[in-house]
Design an enzyme around this catalytic site. Structure first.
Site, short mmCIF file in Angstrom:
data_model
loop_
_atom_site.label_atom_id
_atom_site.label_comp_id
_atom_site.label_asym_id
_atom_site.label_seq_id
_atom_site.Cartn_x
_atom_site.Cartn_y
_atom_site.Cartn_z
N CYS A 186 0.83 -1.20 0.00
CA CYS A 186 0.00 0.00 0.00
C CYS A 186 0.87 1.27 0.00
CB CYS A 186 -1.00 -0.03 1.15
SG CYS A 186 -2.39 1.11 0.90
N HIS A 228 -3.69 -5.09 0.69
CA HIS A 228 -3.13 -5.49 1.98
C HIS A 228 -3.20 -7.00 2.14
CE1 HIS A 228 -2.25 -1.74 4.21
NE2 HIS A 228 -3.11 -1.21 3.36
N GLU A 256 -1.50 -8.94 4.01
CA GLU A 256 -1.33 -9.39 5.40
C GLU A 256 -2.67 -9.55 6.12
OE1 GLU A 256 -1.71 -4.98 5.84
OE2 GLU A 256 -0.84 -6.35 4.37
#
Length: 240
Positions: free
Chosen positions: A109, A213, A215
């Site tokens: 990001c 994102h 994660e």
């Protein structure tokens, strides 16, 4: 020995105090993929960078607030509401040092945007107001673990080698995007409205960055762990 992975931290102010912070999903992703995370808070002492670089085999430039447009010679639009100048300065210098030393880099990001700026590119400061007919990219009420839109992955890219598909559904929490691409970079993924969603190095460096994102997705969508596993595998080669 597990490769040591640096994670760049942000700041949050609460009750008139500043705290170094990171979303715990970054830490869990690195651990689950086989790495040992260490946290890198930004500092006005640039000499600290050398200490971290001597310890890490890979680095993740994480998400967070906007990067000041002054770093790419523009004045801020009114949609740019939160910047941390000290973080910008520290991470731009940190990127320069790890890039020179060929340390594997993963950008997420804001991390993608930082990489692009560090290599001479710039950004659309606000997708909604600067890119006509753009779709949604920054939902306010959607869980970070939910898929939101599609991206098209270039077949001749590391991202394709990792995900083995040209069509991927991702989450999305950004209001800025790449405008002019930085030097020695190529676009590896775009959304269906042609917003840049992935970039990577044009040379042999392991430098991969995504605008979404991953994660936050690995628990519900374990295929996104592959990105961290590949990155940490490449970082592990530094130990060989």
């Amino acid at each position: 020995m597990k490769p040591i992975i640096g994670l760049a931290l942000s700041n949050r102010v609460k009750s008139k105090k500043a705290y170094s912070v990171i979303n715990n999903d970054y830490i869990k992703a690195v651990q689950k993929a086989g790495g040992t995370p260490i946290l890198i808070p930004f500092s006005d002492n640039i000499e600290n960078i050398k200490v971290y670089i001597d310890k890490i085999q890979g680095i993740i430039f994480t998400g967070g607030e906007d990067i000041s447009p002054l770093f790419y010679n523009e004045e801020p639009r009114k949609e740019v509401q939160c910047i941390i100048e000290e973080r910008d300065k520290f991470e731009l210098e940190l990127f320069k040092e790890v890039y020179i030393k060929n340390i594997p880099i993963l950008g997420i990001c804001r991390g993608l945007q930082l990489i692009n700026i560090a290599l001479g590119g710039n950004l659309y400061q606000d997708i909604k107001f600067q890119i006509p007919n753009s779709y949604g990219h920054a939902p306010r009420q959607t869980l970070r673990s939910n898929l939101y839109h599609s991206v098209k992955i270039e077949k001749s890219s590391r991202l394709f080698d990792i995900f083995k598909t040209e069509d991927l559904k991702v989450n999305s929490f950004h209001h800025q995007s790449v405008k002019k691409l930085g030097e020695n970079l190529k676009i590896s993924a775009v959304s269906n409205d042609n917003i840049v969603e992935g970039i990577e190095s044009t040379n042999d460096k392991f430098l991969v960055a995504v605008q979404w994102h991953p994660e936050n997705l690995i628990e519900n969508h374990p295929e996104f762990l592959k990105l961290f596993q590949t990155f940490i595998y490449m970082a592990g080669k530094e130990l060989a």
